[in-house]
Structures are given as C-alpha cells and as structure tokens.
Design an enzyme around this catalytic site. Structure first.
Site, PDB file in Angstrom:
ATOM      1  N   LYS A  30     -40.757  56.891 -27.145  1.00 52.80           N
ATOM      2  CA  LYS A  30     -40.217  55.948 -28.169  1.00 52.80           C
ATOM      3  C   LYS A  30     -40.386  56.748 -29.612  1.00 52.80           C
ATOM      4  O   LYS A  30     -39.403  56.774 -30.406  1.00 52.80           O
ATOM      5  CB  LYS A  30     -40.413  54.710 -28.034  1.00 52.80           C
ATOM      6  CG  LYS A  30     -41.825  54.208 -28.604  1.00 52.80           C
ATOM      7  CD  LYS A  30     -42.259  52.878 -28.737  1.00 52.80           C
ATOM      8  CE  LYS A  30     -43.721  53.185 -29.153  1.00 52.80           C
ATOM      9  NZ  LYS A  30     -44.091  52.302 -30.330  1.00 52.80           N
ATOM     10  N   THR A  31     -41.395  57.084 -29.734  1.00 49.53           N
ATOM     11  CA  THR A  31     -41.771  57.735 -31.317  1.00 49.53           C
ATOM     12  C   THR A  31     -40.746  58.848 -31.336  1.00 49.53           C
ATOM     13  O   THR A  31     -39.907  59.144 -32.361  1.00 49.53           O
ATOM     14  CB  THR A  31     -43.113  58.068 -31.408  1.00 49.53           C
ATOM     15  OG1 THR A  31     -43.842  56.842 -30.963  1.00 49.53           O
ATOM     16  CG2 THR A  31     -43.601  58.344 -32.916  1.00 49.53           C
ATOM     17  N   ASP A 207     -40.141  49.805 -35.428  1.00 47.75           N
ATOM     18  CA  ASP A 207     -40.851  49.986 -34.307  1.00 47.75           C
ATOM     19  C   ASP A 207     -41.710  48.799 -33.793  1.00 47.75           C
ATOM     20  O   ASP A 207     -41.960  47.779 -34.548  1.00 47.75           O
ATOM     21  CB  ASP A 207     -41.860  51.099 -34.703  1.00 47.75           C
ATOM     22  CG  ASP A 207     -42.683  51.898 -33.301  1.00 47.75           C
ATOM     23  OD1 ASP A 207     -41.906  51.492 -32.392  1.00 47.75           O
ATOM     24  OD2 ASP A 207     -43.536  52.544 -33.553  1.00 47.75           O
ATOM     25  N   GLU A 208     -42.291  48.548 -32.391  1.00 46.85           N
ATOM     26  CA  GLU A 208     -42.768  47.608 -32.050  1.00 46.85           C
ATOM     27  C   GLU A 208     -42.303  46.243 -32.366  1.00 46.85           C
ATOM     28  O   GLU A 208     -42.992  45.429 -32.841  1.00 46.85           O
ATOM     29  CB  GLU A 208     -44.410  47.595 -32.596  1.00 46.85           C
ATOM     30  CG  GLU A 208     -45.076  49.037 -32.286  1.00 46.85           C
ATOM     31  CD  GLU A 208     -45.650  49.287 -31.075  1.00 46.85           C
ATOM     32  OE1 GLU A 208     -45.433  48.554 -30.016  1.00 46.85           O
ATOM     33  OE2 GLU A 208     -46.478  49.839 -30.723  1.00 46.85           O
ATOM     34  N   GLN A 238     -45.252  44.516 -23.707  1.00 42.17           N
ATOM     35  CA  GLN A 238     -46.524  45.052 -24.403  1.00 42.17           C
ATOM     36  C   GLN A 238     -46.802  44.146 -25.557  1.00 42.17           C
ATOM     37  O   GLN A 238     -47.419  44.369 -26.644  1.00 42.17           O
ATOM     38  CB  GLN A 238     -46.316  46.611 -24.946  1.00 42.17           C
ATOM     39  CG  GLN A 238     -46.490  47.554 -23.821  1.00 42.17           C
ATOM     40  CD  GLN A 238     -46.613  48.917 -24.166  1.00 42.17           C
ATOM     41  OE1 GLN A 238     -47.588  49.211 -24.595  1.00 42.17           O
ATOM     42  NE2 GLN A 238     -45.383  49.779 -24.219  1.00 42.17           N
ATOM     43  N   ARG A 581     -52.336  53.087 -20.084  1.00 40.83           N
ATOM     44  CA  ARG A 581     -52.826  53.942 -20.914  1.00 40.83           C
ATOM     45  C   ARG A 581     -53.417  55.272 -20.066  1.00 40.83           C
ATOM     46  O   ARG A 581     -53.603  56.273 -20.657  1.00 40.83           O
ATOM     47  CB  ARG A 581     -54.187  53.566 -21.647  1.00 40.83           C
ATOM     48  CG  ARG A 581     -53.888  52.222 -22.618  1.00 40.83           C
ATOM     49  CD  ARG A 581     -52.995  52.548 -23.597  1.00 40.83           C
ATOM     50  NE  ARG A 581     -51.661  51.878 -23.012  1.00 40.83           N
ATOM     51  CZ  ARG A 581     -50.432  51.993 -23.439  1.00 40.83           C
ATOM     52  NH1 ARG A 581     -50.403  52.908 -24.529  1.00 40.83           N
ATOM     53  NH2 ARG A 581     -49.420  51.508 -23.044  1.00 40.83           N
TER      54      ARG A 581
END
Length: 645
Positions: A30-31, A207-208, A238, A581
């Site tokens: 996504k970044t 973002d987020e 998340q 992770r």
DNA sequence: ACGCCACCTATTTTT
DNA sequence: TAGGTGGCGT
C-alpha cells in the site's frame, strides 16, 4: 526504482475522478500505491505538488513516504504536504492561531505538561493516578470531538475539563489532542476558513484510515471540498487501536459520506508464505466483516506454522532462543532477521534474560524516546519559554534547573502574584511582590534578565541553545545530578548531541520548537543487526523473516480484560497482525503455567490457536523440546556445536 | 533532599 | 510477585 503495479494497485493509482477507498491487506504494497498515486497526480493529472496532502499516523510513516516520493519526484516532493495528522493540524493552527485567540509562538504541551497543568487545577489532594485518569478522560473526549460543553460526564469533571482548556489558552499552548481537535472545531464553525483550506488541497490521501478517531475523521472530511479528490487507504482487519478512540467503522462511514465512493481491494501479498497467509485468513474469518478480503501470495507454501507448548515463560524464552540459534546455524540467519512479539511489555523480561544469557544481541522497542529524557525536555522548555513567555509549564520546569536556590516558597509567591494580576509566571517575575525576600528576588531577577537578554540577542535557535547550555553550566549540572558517573557522562553527551541536532535544523525559533514538540526523529538504524522484541501493537507495519509469537494464552491474548463487547475481535486482529508480520517462518508458543500476581495460573492455550487449520501447523510436543531441563540441555548442545556466540 | 517502608495495582500508546 | 507511588522521618 520503478514499481511494477499489479492490476488492483494500478486501478487504485488511476482512480482520480471520484473518492476512493483502498482496502489494503497486510503486505499488499500500500505504501507503494500511495507513493505512486502522489507521483501520478503530479505527473499525469498535472496537480501542483503543494495541492496534495498525504496524511499518516506516525512520523516514521511520513518520513518513509516522503523519501519514496522524493525518489521519483525529486525536489518537488518537498512541496507535497506529507505529514502526520498532528503535523498537518499544527500547520493549520500556525496560520489560524489568531482566529482562535492564540498568539504566534504558541507552545505544545506534552502529556507531562498536561499533568502539571491538571495538578494546579485539582490541588494537592489528587494523587498521580487521579491526575492520569482525568487526563485520559479529557483526551478521550477530545478524540471523540467533544468539548467541555458537550461531553457526557460528572459536572465537576467537566469543570476540570473547562478549566484545563482555559488554562491552556492562557498559557498560549495547545496539547497534542488540540492539534487535531482545534483545527477541526475551527473549520466546522468558520465557513470562510473552511473554504480556504478546501481550496488549498486538490487531493488528500490518508493512510491507515481504520485508525482514525472521530476527531481526525472530522478534520479529514472538512478538508474535502467539492473539488477535492480523496484516497483513503486502510485495513479493517488491522484495526488495533479501538482502545484509544480509533473508529474502524470510519471506513464504512466513508461510503455514507461519499456515495460515489469506489472501492479497490489489494489482496495479493508480497511478504509471507502461502501457509502463513492461510493461517491468517482462517483466523480473521472468525470476525464479522463488512468488507471481505483474502490474502494470497506467489511466494510458495513455505513451512508449517510451528506450535509450541511450554512449561513457563522462562522455558518458553529458552525455546525461542534455541530456535534462533538453530536457525542462525542451519539457515545462516542474522539476529536482525528475528522478531519476538508479545501482548504486553512485561513479557519482554524473561526473553531478555534468555537472550542475554546466550549472548544474542537484541533490542526492545518502546522504551522512552530521546525527547522524553529529562535533560532534553529541560532544554526544550528553555526554548519554549524563550518563544512563548506565557508557557508556565516551561517556566516551572526551568526555573531551578540548574539549581538557582529559588525555593518553593518564592515560586509560590510568584504564582500568587501571577494569579492575582492574571499574568504569566515570567511576567510576574519581573515585578516581584514585596513578600519575596531580597536575596531570592535578586536571584529571580538575574534569571529573568538573562532570559530577556538572550531573547533580545539575534541568535539562531541552535546558538540560543548553545548559550543556554554554556551560560548555565547545564552539562555539569546534568552530569552531577546523575546517580553514577557513567549515566552522567551519557547524559552530558546527549545534551551535546541535542544542541548539535538543533543547530542543524532550519527555521526560526517557533518552527524549531514546534518541530521538536511533535516528537522524536526516530533513529531507526536499519543496519543494526539485533533480535527485535516488541509488542504486537508496535509490530504493526513491520515485517521479519522469522517471527515468534509468545505467550499466546487465554488471558494474555486475548487479554483477560478484553473478553467482552467486541473487544475480543480486536484481540483477534492483534493476533492477525502478529501472524502477518512473518515472511518465512512463524512460531506460536504458550505456557502451561504462568505466575500472575503471585499465584500460578494455567488458563492454557489461546482460543485463537484452534482457529488455525490443522493442516497448516506442526505441533511440537513432549518428544521435542518441552521441559526446561531438555530445553537447557538442547541449548547447551547448540552452544557446543556453534562455539560461543 | 534523600531514603525507607507500606501500600496498591497489575494491556496495548502515537503525537 | 514485583515494581512504582506516596507518605514520612532524618
């Protein structure tokens, strides 16, 4: 570096004619998508860089994004508004401070300053815990977008809230929450101002988004005008910050607020093995979903998820260390390839012991940062006071550091005079009441004179700070104050480093302080090759080849205080974050017995472990390393084999 | 200003 | 159980 975008990523980048929600699974790149979209908006859509805002939650994420945009846009990247919610709010406040009755050079209070302020309001009977509770409550209200007039609470708590806000203003200060709440309130009430800011941006990216609280979401919406594009990126699976006000349902709210919202899902994962993703998918499928999502990858199936019952935390730590040593040997892995994740900080202790015992270098994330260290805070407060003489919290912090023999009695008298005349402590110190003894009065006058001279001298912030350190003998004071010589030296060194750091910053005093007040430039050293220990919360956004999740027990994960009303789902997401992770290998362990408040508790393995399908796991049991004795022996064997690591 | 003792509490935390 | 806080005495 050029990014190959997959079709979904490309669609997210290309969608510019309507608001867009990107549901970005863990590790789905996504970044890269946000970065590419910024580039696309500038290059293809011909937007001026300064017309684009990209908002993140942490400074680290903002820095990363800026670097990646800079790699493609070069100089122009500096024009893009890439910042945290708080930094964006600050920038708005800087331009609008007067409208809110604030003056330029305002201070930003950190939680510690807020506590000092509350202590004044609540007088002495309040314990530290009381103060913390009130601070927490006020912060929670602000994050919900509520003020003293509309918050639900006991009349006297609201009175404290009101007093707190009034004092902040009187000190010409905002607290952290204000940095988002005040711009939100201003843009709500002031149409002219709102239009101006809506005009400022042609496209806003967040973002987020699942982590936004009410107050942040309100600010976001207020920035989106009729002609402003919106790209919101988030992952409801998340969302792990509900306890501090995050509203994951803001993702659904977007659909209501923007009826023509497009949705793009990023489900291809570029991080983990197929097995790990299947485990993650199966687990999270137990949560109710508005948006469903299934991660997949082309990286191959990989190893099964290792499940390891252990005796107790010490045994568990030994087993983790044994597994790390083994893999260091068999797979030539580096310490930095490993992460050990846990639910709460105290679990780090047993692990640290075991790692130390076996000479494995490690780093525990989440200690107090540089700027929270006392000596650095002292120096920041000097600068704050020089920029904003109404900053009483800074005055109180600084007046006796270093020791100037100005006693508590004198300070009290100054405070009385200040209250009586409704001025700041520093102003009151210029016209001391006659009740202050001549000796003390002279000392106070000296400091004030010195501060005034310093302020009058045309110096850069760095030079100013250097003078503070030199004139006050601050290094010696700090070094002498430390318990032992070694910490004294290290503190003196950190003072020097800080002065150097500030000297390298650009901008005037006001900008520099406001920068500093927003927090640490985290000195994350990618090259440092150490096993990482951190909470599951702290692990979000990171990835590691080998991940160990420890203490996966009922009562720990899910935490015993989170077993009801929807909080269980957040605990499950926490587990999900942990699993996702891992790149190559994931080991989940739990303890049969754990000492808890002196009593032995044995609640057993977490319910979440059973939610991972059997065919994905390998169960370690008695035949492997299961008792502390065998674990120790096993470790000893490894040590012999590998030599002293 | 410092040290000692009794008492209390016990997730997660960025800005 | 252990670590931190607050009260109290020197």
């Amino acid at each position: 570096m050029k990014f190959q975008l997959n079709p979904q990523q490309q669609a997210a980048v290309d969608c510019c004619d309507r608001p867009l929600l990107v549901l970005a699974g863990a590790g789905s790149g996504k970044t890269g998508v946000i970065t590419q979209k910024v580039v696309h908006l500038v290059r293809q859509q011909a937007l001026l860089p300064e017309k684009i805002a990209a908002i993140t939650f942490t400074r680290k994420a903002a820095r990363e994004m800026r670097q990646r945009v800079a790699r493609q846009l070069g100089e122009q990247a500096a024009q893009v508004w890439i910042s945290t919610f708080h930094a964006l709010g600050l920038r708005i406040l800087r331009e609008e401070a007067e409208r809110l009755g604030y003056r330029p050079g305002f201070s930003i209070f950190d939680p510690q300053d807020s506590l000092t302020l509350l202590r004044e309001i609540l007088h002495d009977s309040a314990t530290r815990e009381d103060l913390e509770r009130v601070r927490w409550q006020i912060s929670a209200w602000k994050n919900d977008g509520l003020g003293p007039d509309d918050a639900p609470g006991e009349p006297n708590t609201l009175e404290v809230f009101r007093g707190y806000q009034e004092r902040l203003k009187h000190y010409n200060a905002f607290d952290f929450d204000d940095l988002v709440a005040q711009p939100g309130a201003l843009l709500t009430s002031d149409a002219e101002c709102r239009e101006r800011w809506q005009w400022q941006f042609r496209h806003v990216l967040v973002d987020e988004c699942q982590d936004t609280n009410s107050c942040q979401y309100r600010l976001l919406r207020l920035l989106i005008g009729a002609r402003t594009g919106l790209t919101a990126v988030g992952d409801d699976d998340q969302s792990i910050y509900g306890w501090r006000g995050a509203r994951p349902d803001n993702l659904e709210q977007l659909q209501r607020d923007f009826p023509d919202l497009s949705i793009v899902k990023l489900e291809q994962n570029y991080r983990s093995s197929g097995t790990i993703l299947k485990a993650a998918n199966a687990l999270i499928a137990q949560n109710p979903h508005t948006f469903s999502k299934a991660l997949w990858s082309e990286l191959g199936e990989g190893d099964p998820v290792a499940l390891r019952p252990c005796q107790d935390p010490a045994d568990e730590a030994d087993q983790v260390v044994a597994a790390i040593l083994e893999r260091k040997f068999t797979r030539k892995a580096q310490p930095g390839d490993f992460a050990i994740l846990y639910r709460s900080n105290h679990q780090a202790r047993a692990l640290e012991q075991a790692l130390r015992g076996h000479r494995l270098p490690y780093r525990v994330s989440g200690g107090p940062s540089w700027f929270e260290r006392g000596e650095i805070k002292d120096l920041i407060c000097y600068l704050r006071l020089l920029a904003n003489e109404r900053d009483d919290a800074a005055f109180l912090r600084v007046i006796n550091r270093p020791r100037r023999e100005i006693g508590a009695g004198t300070v009290d008298k100054i405070a009385e005079a200040a209250a009586r005349r409704d001025v700041a402590l520093l102003a009151a110190s210029r016209h001391l009441p006659a009740t202050v003894a001549a000796r003390s009065a002279a000392r106070v006058r000296d400091v004030v004179q010195w501060l005034d001279d310093l302020k009058a001298a045309a110096l850069t912030p760095g030079q100013m700070l250097q003078r503070v350190v030199d004139d006050t003998g601050f290094r010696d004071f700090i070094a002498r104050e430390a318990a032992d010589e070694a910490t004294g030296r290290s503190r003196a060194r950190s003072v020097d480093e800080f002065v150097k750091w500030v000297s390298g910053m650009d901008g005037g005093l006001t900008e520099v302080i406001q920068q500093l007040s927003l927090g640490d430039e985290d000195s994350e050293d990618a090259s440092d090759d150490r096993v990482r220990l951190m909470t599951l919360h702290a692990a979000k956004g990171l990835e590691f080849p080998y991940v160990f999740m420890v203490g996966v027990e009922e009562g720990v994960l899910p935490h015993r205080n989170s077993l009801d009303d929807g909080q269980l789902e957040e605990e499950r997401r926490l587990m999900y974050v942990g699993i996702t992770r891992a790149q190559q290998s994931l080991t989940i362990s739990w303890c049969q017995a754990r000492r808890r408040f002196g009593e032995v508790s044995d609640e057993g393995v977490s319910r979440f472990v059973a939610e991972i399908p059997d065919e994905l796991v390998h169960r370690h049991g008695a035949q492997d390393v299961s008792s502390p004795q065998t674990a120790k022996a096993h470790l000893a064997g490894l040590r012999d084999m590998l030599g002293d690591l």
